[in-house]
Design an enzyme around this catalytic site. Structure first.
Site, PDB file in Angstrom:
ATOM      1  N   GLY A   1       0.826  -1.210   0.000  1.00  0.00           N
ATOM      2  CA  GLY A   1       0.000   0.000   0.000  1.00  0.00           C
ATOM      3  C   GLY A   1       0.850   1.246   0.000  1.00  0.00           C
TER       4      GLY A   1
ATOM      5  N   ILE B   1      -0.807   7.393   3.188  1.00  0.00           N
ATOM      6  CA  ILE B   1       0.162   7.149   4.254  1.00  0.00           C
ATOM      7  C   ILE B   1       1.363   6.370   3.736  1.00  0.00           C
ATOM      8  CG2 ILE B   1       0.521   5.959   6.457  1.00  0.00           C
ATOM      9  CD1 ILE B   1      -2.433   6.421   7.069  1.00  0.00           C
ATOM     10  N   GLY B   2       1.109   5.349   2.940  1.00  0.00           N
ATOM     11  CA  GLY B   2       2.182   4.491   2.468  1.00  0.00           C
ATOM     12  C   GLY B   2       3.195   5.226   1.620  1.00  0.00           C
TER      13      GLY B   2
ATOM     14  N   SER C   1      -6.235   0.236  13.078  1.00  0.00           N
ATOM     15  CA  SER C   1      -7.124   1.388  13.212  1.00  0.00           C
ATOM     16  C   SER C   1      -7.929   1.245  14.495  1.00  0.00           C
ATOM     17  CB  SER C   1      -8.079   1.482  12.022  1.00  0.00           C
ATOM     18  OG  SER C   1      -9.048   2.495  12.246  1.00  0.00           O
TER      19      SER C   1
ATOM     20  N   TYR D   1     -14.835  -3.221   7.301  1.00  0.00           N
ATOM     21  CA  TYR D   1     -13.510  -2.619   7.484  1.00  0.00           C
ATOM     22  C   TYR D   1     -13.080  -2.719   8.941  1.00  0.00           C
ATOM     23  CZ  TYR D   1      -9.773   0.831   7.596  1.00  0.00           C
ATOM     24  OH  TYR D   1      -8.560   1.456   7.792  1.00  0.00           O
TER      25      TYR D   1
END
Length: 292
Positions: free
Chosen positions: A15, A20-21, A143, A168
């Site tokens: 990712g 973010i990645g 998360s 998720y």
């Protein structure tokens, strides 16, 4: 081993082509690491590698893989083993959220497959290489939304009822349980730590681009509230800290929030639930659960 492998620390980052990645990859390369960025989009991957070329003391190399299927994960692992002579950190950062329940070519619910089973299988495939490179680390982007979920091990694939945010959240609960179970299973003398991190709520990422309209609107509204959101740069810094900070070369089995170990939801910490999830995951990806 191909010519782009180096003697520097090697970090595999899934990712890593956006959000973010991408920032994490840039920061790790700036610190001197060779970063193997994994993503689905070849054009974005080439852009990541080209953008950082010459601007860092490390290197960024792109590996294309769609982590939705078992064969793709195994092919990626084989490619990485051929490309690098060591892996010092394996960072599971790829994630998605989709509007409607979708099954992969393997017949597995897509969110579970990408967000949880891909990290499980890729770690399995590369663990020997990590151990041979010790000290090494497994880092998982989790998360805090996992607190609103329950694993419901009798219906991991959400066949009875599907909600995008619930799927998720459940996948993130599973990744935390996986990380803690992995940390407990790794022999003390293996020299490999396993930790996961809550990067913060980052409304500017594209994570929820395929989520239902109501979810995308909720994310947008929440991002407008002062003090609620986290910047991509700050979130990436929290992920990088677990890769580079000496503290997390010694700490293992931690769920990290704002730089400090925190207590995850009770299901993630429950040894019995974690063991059942581990075995169920092994069955879904077709490996012997007695690892590492």
């Amino acid at each position: 081993m191909t010519e782009h492998a180096t003697d520097d620390r090697v970090v595999v980052l899934t990712g890593g082509t956006s959000g973010i990645g991408r920032v994490a990859a840039r920061n790790l390369a700036a610190g001197g690491a060779t970063v193997a960025v994994v993503g689905r989009d070849r054009e974005r991957g080439a852009d990541v590698a080209d953008a950082d070329a010459g601007d860092t003391s490390g290197e960024v190399w792109f590996h294309r893989a769609d982590l939705a299927t078992k064969s793709a994960v195994r092919d990626l692992a084989a490619e990485l083993r051929d490309a690098y002579d060591r892996i010092d950190a394996l960072v599971h950062n790829a994630g998605l959220s989709v509007d409607a329940r979708t099954e992969t070519a393997d017949g597995i619910e897509l969110t579970l497959a990408v967000n949880h089973l891909a990290p499980y299988l890729l770690t399995h495939e590369l663990f020997d290489m990590l151990a041979a490179s010790a000290p090494a680390r497994v880092v998982v982007t989790a998360s805090d939304v996992h607190r609103r979920a329950t694993l419901a091990l009798d219906d991991l694939q959400l066949t009875r009822e599907y909600d995008a945010l619930a799927a998720y959240a459940r996948s993130k609960l599973a990744t935390i349980a996986f990380t803690l179970e992995l940390a407990d299973r790794i022999p003390d003398d293996a020299g490999v730590t396993a930790n996961c991190v809550h990067p913060g709520f980052v409304p500017s990422t594209g994570l929820f681009r395929d989520a239902p309209l109501r979810t995308r609107l909720a994310v947008r509204v929440a991002g407008l509230i002062p003090g609620v959101g986290t910047t991509v740069e700050d979130a990436a810094g929290r992920v990088c800290r677990l890769v580079t900070d000496e503290r997390f070369g010694e700490t293992t089995g931690a769920y990290v929030v704002d730089g400090e170990p925190a207590s995850p939801a009770s299901e993630a910490a429950d040894p019995g639930i974690r063991a059942r999830l581990w075995t169920a995951s092994a069955d879904l990806v077709g490996v012997d659960p007695d690892w590492p």
